[in-house]
Write a protein that holds these residues in place. Structure first.
Motif, PDB file in Angstrom:
ATOM      1  N   ALA A 195     -86.640  28.995 -24.307  1.00 62.47           N
ATOM      2  CA  ALA A 195     -86.872  27.982 -23.277  1.00 62.47           C
ATOM      3  C   ALA A 195     -85.868  28.171 -22.153  1.00 62.47           C
ATOM      4  CB  ALA A 195     -86.738  26.588 -23.874  1.00 62.47           C
ATOM      5  N   THR A 196     -86.299  28.854 -21.111  1.00 55.37           N
ATOM      6  CA  THR A 196     -85.455  29.042 -19.932  1.00 55.37           C
ATOM      7  C   THR A 196     -86.309  28.887 -18.679  1.00 55.37           C
ATOM      8  OG1 THR A 196     -85.847  31.424 -19.761  1.00 55.37           O
ATOM      9  CG2 THR A 196     -84.004  30.735 -21.143  1.00 55.37           C
ATOM     10  N   PRO A 197     -85.725  28.420 -17.584  1.00 54.41           N
ATOM     11  CA  PRO A 197     -86.494  28.327 -16.347  1.00 54.41           C
ATOM     12  C   PRO A 197     -86.729  29.708 -15.719  1.00 54.41           C
ATOM     13  CG  PRO A 197     -84.249  27.582 -15.989  1.00 54.41           C
ATOM     14  CD  PRO A 197     -84.393  27.841 -17.455  1.00 54.41           C
ATOM     15  N   TYR A 198     -85.933  30.691 -16.135  1.00 58.68           N
ATOM     16  CA  TYR A 198     -86.042  32.045 -15.607  1.00 58.68           C
ATOM     17  C   TYR A 198     -87.398  32.637 -15.985  1.00 58.68           C
ATOM     18  CZ  TYR A 198     -84.916  37.047 -15.198  1.00 58.68           C
ATOM     19  OH  TYR A 198     -84.913  38.380 -14.888  1.00 58.68           O
ATOM     20  N   GLY A 199     -88.260  32.818 -15.022  1.00 61.11           N
ATOM     21  CA  GLY A 199     -89.568  33.415 -15.264  1.00 61.11           C
ATOM     22  C   GLY A 199     -90.562  32.504 -15.953  1.00 61.11           C
ATOM     23  N   SER A 200     -90.323  31.192 -15.946  1.00 67.04           N
ATOM     24  CA  SER A 200     -91.202  30.287 -16.683  1.00 67.04           C
ATOM     25  C   SER A 200     -92.627  30.236 -16.128  1.00 67.04           C
ATOM     26  CB  SER A 200     -90.611  28.887 -16.749  1.00 67.04           C
ATOM     27  OG  SER A 200     -90.451  28.356 -15.457  1.00 67.04           O
ATOM     28  N   ALA A 201     -92.805  30.603 -14.879  1.00 66.92           N
ATOM     29  CA  ALA A 201     -94.151  30.618 -14.310  1.00 66.92           C
ATOM     30  C   ALA A 201     -94.982  31.792 -14.839  1.00 66.92           C
ATOM     31  CB  ALA A 201     -94.077  30.677 -12.791  1.00 66.92           C
ATOM     32  N   LEU A 202     -94.322  32.819 -15.391  1.00 62.63           N
ATOM     33  CA  LEU A 202     -95.034  33.952 -15.986  1.00 62.63           C
ATOM     34  C   LEU A 202     -95.531  33.536 -17.362  1.00 62.63           C
ATOM     35  CD1 LEU A 202     -92.501  36.816 -15.178  1.00 62.63           C
ATOM     36  CD2 LEU A 202     -94.683  36.394 -14.048  1.00 62.63           C
ATOM     37  N   GLN A 203     -96.850  33.483 -17.540  1.00 67.77           N
ATOM     38  CA  GLN A 203     -97.429  33.058 -18.806  1.00 67.77           C
ATOM     39  C   GLN A 203     -98.644  33.914 -19.173  1.00 67.77           C
ATOM     40  OE1 GLN A 203     -98.169  28.829 -18.876  1.00 67.77           O
ATOM     41  NE2 GLN A 203     -96.133  28.351 -18.150  1.00 67.77           N
ATOM     42  N   PRO A 204     -98.460  35.230 -19.266  1.00 67.40           N
ATOM     43  CA  PRO A 204     -99.615  36.082 -19.552  1.00 67.40           C
ATOM     44  C   PRO A 204    -100.126  35.905 -20.981  1.00 67.40           C
ATOM     45  CG  PRO A 204     -97.624  37.373 -19.708  1.00 67.40           C
ATOM     46  CD  PRO A 204     -97.225  36.008 -19.189  1.00 67.40           C
ATOM     47  N   LEU A 205    -101.404  36.210 -21.150  1.00 63.81           N
ATOM     48  CA  LEU A 205    -101.989  36.224 -22.490  1.00 63.81           C
ATOM     49  C   LEU A 205    -101.434  37.413 -23.263  1.00 63.81           C
ATOM     50  CD1 LEU A 205    -105.696  35.386 -21.600  1.00 63.81           C
ATOM     51  CD2 LEU A 205    -103.943  33.853 -22.511  1.00 63.81           C
ATOM     52  N   ILE A 206    -101.368  37.270 -24.578  1.00 63.37           N
ATOM     53  CA  ILE A 206    -100.875  38.322 -25.458  1.00 63.37           C
ATOM     54  C   ILE A 206    -102.026  38.841 -26.299  1.00 63.37           C
ATOM     55  CG2 ILE A 206     -99.225  38.886 -27.293  1.00 63.37           C
ATOM     56  CD1 ILE A 206     -97.892  38.051 -24.637  1.00 63.37           C
ATOM     57  N   ARG A 207    -102.137  40.167 -26.360  1.00 62.57           N
ATOM     58  CA  ARG A 207    -103.173  40.803 -27.178  1.00 62.57           C
ATOM     59  C   ARG A 207    -102.545  41.490 -28.372  1.00 62.57           C
ATOM     60  NH1 ARG A 207    -107.472  44.292 -23.804  1.00 62.57           N
ATOM     61  NH2 ARG A 207    -106.619  45.780 -25.261  1.00 62.57           N
ATOM     62  N   LEU A 208    -103.240  41.436 -29.476  1.00 64.08           N
ATOM     63  CA  LEU A 208    -102.891  42.201 -30.662  1.00 64.08           C
ATOM     64  C   LEU A 208    -104.089  43.091 -30.900  1.00 64.08           C
ATOM     65  CD1 LEU A 208    -100.567  42.487 -32.648  1.00 64.08           C
ATOM     66  CD2 LEU A 208    -101.716  40.844 -34.125  1.00 64.08           C
ATOM     67  N   ASP A 209    -103.896  44.396 -30.728  1.00 60.54           N
ATOM     68  CA  ASP A 209    -104.984  45.357 -30.612  1.00 60.54           C
ATOM     69  C   ASP A 209    -105.858  44.900 -29.452  1.00 60.54           C
ATOM     70  OD1 ASP A 209    -103.936  47.032 -32.491  1.00 60.54           O
ATOM     71  OD2 ASP A 209    -105.169  46.307 -34.131  1.00 60.54           O
ATOM     72  N   LYS A 210    -107.105  44.584 -29.645  1.00 58.50           N
ATOM     73  CA  LYS A 210    -107.951  44.202 -28.508  1.00 58.50           C
ATOM     74  C   LYS A 210    -108.308  42.720 -28.518  1.00 58.50           C
ATOM     75  CE  LYS A 210    -109.658  48.779 -27.957  1.00 58.50           C
ATOM     76  NZ  LYS A 210    -110.566  49.613 -27.282  1.00 58.50           N
ATOM     77  N   VAL A 211    -107.576  41.940 -29.297  1.00 62.95           N
ATOM     78  CA  VAL A 211    -107.879  40.517 -29.451  1.00 62.95           C
ATOM     79  C   VAL A 211    -106.763  39.679 -28.823  1.00 62.95           C
ATOM     80  CG1 VAL A 211    -108.273  38.668 -31.132  1.00 62.95           C
ATOM     81  CG2 VAL A 211    -109.110  40.982 -31.605  1.00 62.95           C
ATOM     82  N   VAL A 212    -107.124  38.738 -27.963  1.00 62.93           N
ATOM     83  CA  VAL A 212    -106.147  37.811 -27.398  1.00 62.93           C
ATOM     84  C   VAL A 212    -105.751  36.832 -28.499  1.00 62.93           C
ATOM     85  CG1 VAL A 212    -105.772  35.963 -25.720  1.00 62.93           C
ATOM     86  CG2 VAL A 212    -107.024  38.015 -25.051  1.00 62.93           C
ATOM     87  N   VAL A 213    -104.440  36.729 -28.758  1.00 63.71           N
ATOM     88  CA  VAL A 213    -103.953  35.879 -29.849  1.00 63.71           C
ATOM     89  C   VAL A 213    -103.132  34.684 -29.362  1.00 63.71           C
ATOM     90  CG1 VAL A 213    -104.034  37.697 -31.602  1.00 63.71           C
ATOM     91  CG2 VAL A 213    -101.953  37.408 -30.225  1.00 63.71           C
ATOM     92  N   GLY A 214    -102.761  34.644 -28.094  1.00 67.63           N
ATOM     93  CA  GLY A 214    -101.966  33.534 -27.580  1.00 67.63           C
ATOM     94  C   GLY A 214    -101.484  33.822 -26.176  1.00 67.63           C
ATOM     95  N   ALA A 215    -100.579  32.969 -25.713  1.00 67.68           N
ATOM     96  CA  ALA A 215    -100.000  33.118 -24.376  1.00 67.68           C
ATOM     97  C   ALA A 215     -98.486  33.014 -24.475  1.00 67.68           C
ATOM     98  CB  ALA A 215    -100.534  32.045 -23.427  1.00 67.68           C
ATOM     99  N   SER A 216     -97.810  33.746 -23.613  1.00 73.36           N
ATOM    100  CA  SER A 216     -96.349  33.703 -23.556  1.00 73.36           C
ATOM    101  C   SER A 216     -95.937  32.528 -22.697  1.00 73.36           C
ATOM    102  CB  SER A 216     -95.821  35.012 -22.962  1.00 73.36           C
ATOM    103  OG  SER A 216     -94.426  34.946 -22.827  1.00 73.36           O
ATOM    104  N   LYS A 217     -95.411  31.490 -23.340  1.00 68.02           N
ATOM    105  CA  LYS A 217     -94.977  30.298 -22.611  1.00 68.02           C
ATOM    106  C   LYS A 217     -93.512  30.033 -22.917  1.00 68.02           C
ATOM    107  CE  LYS A 217     -99.516  28.198 -22.499  1.00 68.02           C
ATOM    108  NZ  LYS A 217    -100.322  27.032 -22.812  1.00 68.02           N
ATOM    109  N   SER A 218     -92.757  29.741 -21.878  1.00 67.91           N
ATOM    110  CA  SER A 218     -91.336  29.468 -22.033  1.00 67.91           C
ATOM    111  C   SER A 218     -91.130  28.299 -22.988  1.00 67.91           C
ATOM    112  CB  SER A 218     -90.730  29.136 -20.669  1.00 67.91           C
ATOM    113  OG  SER A 218     -89.353  28.894 -20.792  1.00 67.91           O
ATOM    114  N   GLY A 219     -90.306  28.518 -24.009  1.00 67.43           N
ATOM    115  CA  GLY A 219     -90.016  27.472 -24.980  1.00 67.43           C
ATOM    116  C   GLY A 219     -91.065  27.316 -26.061  1.00 67.43           C
ATOM    117  N   GLY A 220     -91.947  28.308 -26.194  1.00 64.01           N
ATOM    118  CA  GLY A 220     -93.037  28.184 -27.161  1.00 64.01           C
ATOM    119  C   GLY A 220     -93.104  29.316 -28.163  1.00 64.01           C
ATOM    120  N   PHE A 221     -93.899  29.081 -29.205  1.00 62.70           N
ATOM    121  CA  PHE A 221     -94.171  30.109 -30.203  1.00 62.70           C
ATOM    122  C   PHE A 221     -95.584  29.936 -30.737  1.00 62.70           C
ATOM    123  CE2 PHE A 221     -93.408  26.687 -33.132  1.00 62.70           C
ATOM    124  CZ  PHE A 221     -94.146  27.003 -34.270  1.00 62.70           C
TER     125      PHE A 221
END
Length: 151
Positions: A51-77
């Motif tokens: 959880a940091t304000p540095y780059g918090s606006a960057l929230q790309p989707l994450i793929r595992l092989d060819k399947v989207v499994v989540g999004a990169s969000k500051s302070g999240g898992f």
């Protein structure tokens, strides 16, 4: 006077933007008892971001092989369970940079998602993190994955 007003306006806009990117949800420490056990023959991969304000606006989707499994969000898992095997993780913003993950049955792996800025653009970098370093940090992060329903 005019500079002070301009600085105040910029600070206000930045504060609102950062607050809009804040993750809300149940903290790992509050839900650890409700996370289902890994099924036989599968392993678990936790994706987490500090959880940091540095780059918090960057929230790309994450793929595992060819399947989207989540999004990169500051302070999240979030986490995914997969059969034992080898997988390639990547952000949707840069599919050329992949992280290979070898997963054994019953094993848990941790992937840190960190903002990184280049000369022109920013992105999220994926790195493996040892369990002893990842687990303490995970406790204070908010769950951003699919809602877990107890059956």
């Amino acid at each position: 006077m005019r500079r002070t007003a301009l600085k105040l306006a910029v600070l206000t806009v930045m504060t609102i933007a950062i607050a809009g990117c804040a993750v809300t949800g149940t903290k790992y420490q509050d839900m650890s008892g409700t996370i289902p056990k890994v099924k036989p023959g599968e392993g678990r991969i936790f994706f987490f971001r500090a959880a940091t304000p540095y780059g918090s606006a960057l929230q790309p989707l994450i793929r595992l092989d060819k399947v989207v499994v989540g999004a990169s969000k500051s302070g999240g898992f979030f986490y995914v369970d997969r059969p034992a095997g080898t997988y390639q993780a990547a952000t949707m913003s840069d599919l050329r940079k992949t992280l290979g993950i070898s997963l054994e049955a019953g094993e848990t792996k941790y992937v840190r998602m960190s903002p990184s800025f280049g000369l022109v653009t920013g992105g999220i970098v994926l790195d493996m993190e040892p369990a002893e370093k990842a687990r303490p940090e995970l406790a204070s992060l908010a769950y951003t994955g699919q809602v877990i329903i107890d059956k």
